[in-house]
Design an enzyme around this catalytic site. Structure first.
Site, PDB file in Angstrom:
ATOM      1  N   LYS A  41      -4.528  -0.967  -6.964  1.00 48.12           N
ATOM      2  CA  LYS A  41      -3.510  -0.809  -7.983  1.00 48.12           C
ATOM      3  C   LYS A  41      -2.143  -1.216  -7.447  1.00 48.12           C
ATOM      4  O   LYS A  41      -1.239  -1.533  -8.207  1.00 48.12           O
ATOM      5  CB  LYS A  41      -3.440   0.669  -8.424  1.00 48.12           C
ATOM      6  CG  LYS A  41      -4.740   1.225  -8.952  1.00 48.12           C
ATOM      7  CD  LYS A  41      -4.565   2.751  -9.180  1.00 48.12           C
ATOM      8  CE  LYS A  41      -5.879   3.381  -9.563  1.00 48.12           C
ATOM      9  NZ  LYS A  41      -5.779   4.859  -9.562  1.00 48.12           N
ATOM     10  N   ASP A  98      -0.059  -5.655  -1.977  1.00 50.71           N
ATOM     11  CA  ASP A  98       1.156  -4.859  -1.773  1.00 50.71           C
ATOM     12  C   ASP A  98       1.581  -4.866  -0.309  1.00 50.71           C
ATOM     13  O   ASP A  98       2.740  -5.093   0.013  1.00 50.71           O
ATOM     14  CB  ASP A  98       0.988  -3.420  -2.309  1.00 50.71           C
ATOM     15  CG  ASP A  98      -0.271  -2.714  -1.806  1.00 50.71           C
ATOM     16  OD1 ASP A  98      -1.036  -3.305  -1.013  1.00 50.71           O
ATOM     17  OD2 ASP A  98      -0.493  -1.564  -2.222  1.00 50.71           O
ATOM     18  N   ASP A 101      -1.794  -4.393   6.296  1.00 49.12           N
ATOM     19  CA  ASP A 101      -1.651  -3.393   7.358  1.00 49.12           C
ATOM     20  C   ASP A 101      -2.566  -3.780   8.516  1.00 49.12           C
ATOM     21  O   ASP A 101      -2.197  -4.593   9.363  1.00 49.12           O
ATOM     22  CB  ASP A 101      -1.978  -2.019   6.751  1.00 49.12           C
ATOM     23  CG  ASP A 101      -1.812  -0.871   7.711  1.00 49.12           C
ATOM     24  OD1 ASP A 101      -1.127  -1.034   8.734  1.00 49.12           O
ATOM     25  OD2 ASP A 101      -2.372   0.217   7.453  1.00 49.12           O
ATOM     26  N   LYS A 129       2.971  -5.306   7.567  1.00 47.14           N
ATOM     27  CA  LYS A 129       3.142  -4.462   8.765  1.00 47.14           C
ATOM     28  C   LYS A 129       2.468  -5.202   9.910  1.00 47.14           C
ATOM     29  O   LYS A 129       1.358  -4.848  10.322  1.00 47.14           O
ATOM     30  CB  LYS A 129       2.456  -3.115   8.549  1.00 47.14           C
ATOM     31  CG  LYS A 129       3.058  -2.246   7.480  1.00 47.14           C
ATOM     32  CD  LYS A 129       2.306  -0.932   7.539  1.00 47.14           C
ATOM     33  CE  LYS A 129       2.757   0.070   6.561  1.00 47.14           C
ATOM     34  NZ  LYS A 129       1.988   1.325   6.671  1.00 47.14           N
ATOM     35  N   PHE A 150       4.754   4.654   7.138  1.00 49.29           N
ATOM     36  CA  PHE A 150       4.012   4.686   5.876  1.00 49.29           C
ATOM     37  C   PHE A 150       5.018   4.638   4.734  1.00 49.29           C
ATOM     38  O   PHE A 150       5.933   5.455   4.670  1.00 49.29           O
ATOM     39  CB  PHE A 150       3.160   5.956   5.786  1.00 49.29           C
ATOM     40  CG  PHE A 150       2.148   5.871   4.691  1.00 49.29           C
ATOM     41  CD1 PHE A 150       0.925   5.261   4.906  1.00 49.29           C
ATOM     42  CD2 PHE A 150       2.433   6.377   3.431  1.00 49.29           C
ATOM     43  CE1 PHE A 150       0.000   5.155   3.883  1.00 49.29           C
ATOM     44  CE2 PHE A 150       1.508   6.274   2.402  1.00 49.29           C
ATOM     45  CZ  PHE A 150       0.293   5.667   2.622  1.00 49.29           C
ATOM     46  N   ARG A 163       4.017   5.572  -7.034  1.00 48.11           N
ATOM     47  CA  ARG A 163       3.889   4.136  -7.319  1.00 48.11           C
ATOM     48  C   ARG A 163       5.058   3.636  -8.161  1.00 48.11           C
ATOM     49  O   ARG A 163       5.464   2.488  -8.063  1.00 48.11           O
ATOM     50  CB  ARG A 163       2.591   3.855  -8.086  1.00 48.11           C
ATOM     51  CG  ARG A 163       1.326   4.048  -7.272  1.00 48.11           C
ATOM     52  CD  ARG A 163       0.139   3.459  -8.022  1.00 48.11           C
ATOM     53  NE  ARG A 163      -1.139   3.897  -7.481  1.00 48.11           N
ATOM     54  CZ  ARG A 163      -1.752   3.358  -6.436  1.00 48.11           C
ATOM     55  NH1 ARG A 163      -1.202   2.360  -5.786  1.00 48.11           N
ATOM     56  NH2 ARG A 163      -2.914   3.812  -6.018  1.00 48.11           N
TER      57      ARG A 163
END
Ligand code: IMP
Ligand code: MG
Length: 172
Positions: A41, A98, A101, A129, A150, A163
């Site tokens: 999402k 998004d 990582d 990241k 985070f 969100r």
């Protein structure tokens, strides 16, 4: 109790960068049409803002992955929602994410999509990241490279919360 969230990237800063990314995509795909393959999402907010600023023809499709925490294997990334092969075959695809990582999710998704013979396949992520990689993976269009904090907001969540924040922030 309310969490304290420090702003890392303001709405204005993100908006300016999205305009730059859109201009770069317009230039790179001039004369073509593209499909933004948005990963649900988290990437929805970014994908919509980016799509609105691209001027070449844009099609939108959506996929969702499920990853299982606590395991080190890339084999544990599976598709919760997929698109038919025809949505990919022969098309210029840009996967919209998004955040990259560990790199596990996108390396699996990219391999899956390449098997369906797109005309081209690139990856665009709002955040990178880079120092957190477990699997080597480079995005083609990156909004911002950030540290290993985070982050939430602009689509990113912690337990499905935050969100809808219009900025990217660090939960304290
Ligand atoms: P990876 O690159 O396979 O490790 O996974 C990337 C996914 O992990 C993203 O799509 C997010 O769902 C999630 N993720 C990683 N870092 C963050 C973060 O800082 N905030 C929220 N979600 C994150
Ligand atoms: Mg995600």
């Amino acid at each position: 109790m309310m969490d304290t969230i420090d702003v890392l990237l303001s709405e204005e800063v993100i908006d300016a960068r999205i305009r730059e990314l859109a201009a770069q995509i317009d230039a790179d795909y001039a004369g073509e049409s593209i499909t933004l393959l948005c990963t649900l999402k988290g990437a929805v907010f970014f994908a919509c803002e980016l799509a609105k600023r691209i001027t070449i023809p844009v099609f939108m499709d959506f996929i969702q992955t499920a990853s299982y925490e606590g395991t080190q294997s890339t084999g544990t990334v599976s598709m919760k929602l997929d698109v038919p092969d025809e949505a990919i075959e022969g098309k210029h695809i840009i996967i919209i994410e998004d955040v990259i990582d560990t790199g596990r999710t996108l390396s699996v998704v990219k391999e899956m999509m390449l098997k369906r013979k797109p005309a081209s396949l690139k990856v665009c992520s709002l955040l990178d990241k880079h120092e957190c990689r477990v699997v080597p993976f480079d995005g083609d269009y990156i909004g911002f490279t950030i540290g290993n904090d985070f982050v939430v907001g602009y689509g990113l969540d912690v337990d499905q919360k935050y969100r809808n924040l219009p900025f990217v922030g660090i939960v304290k």
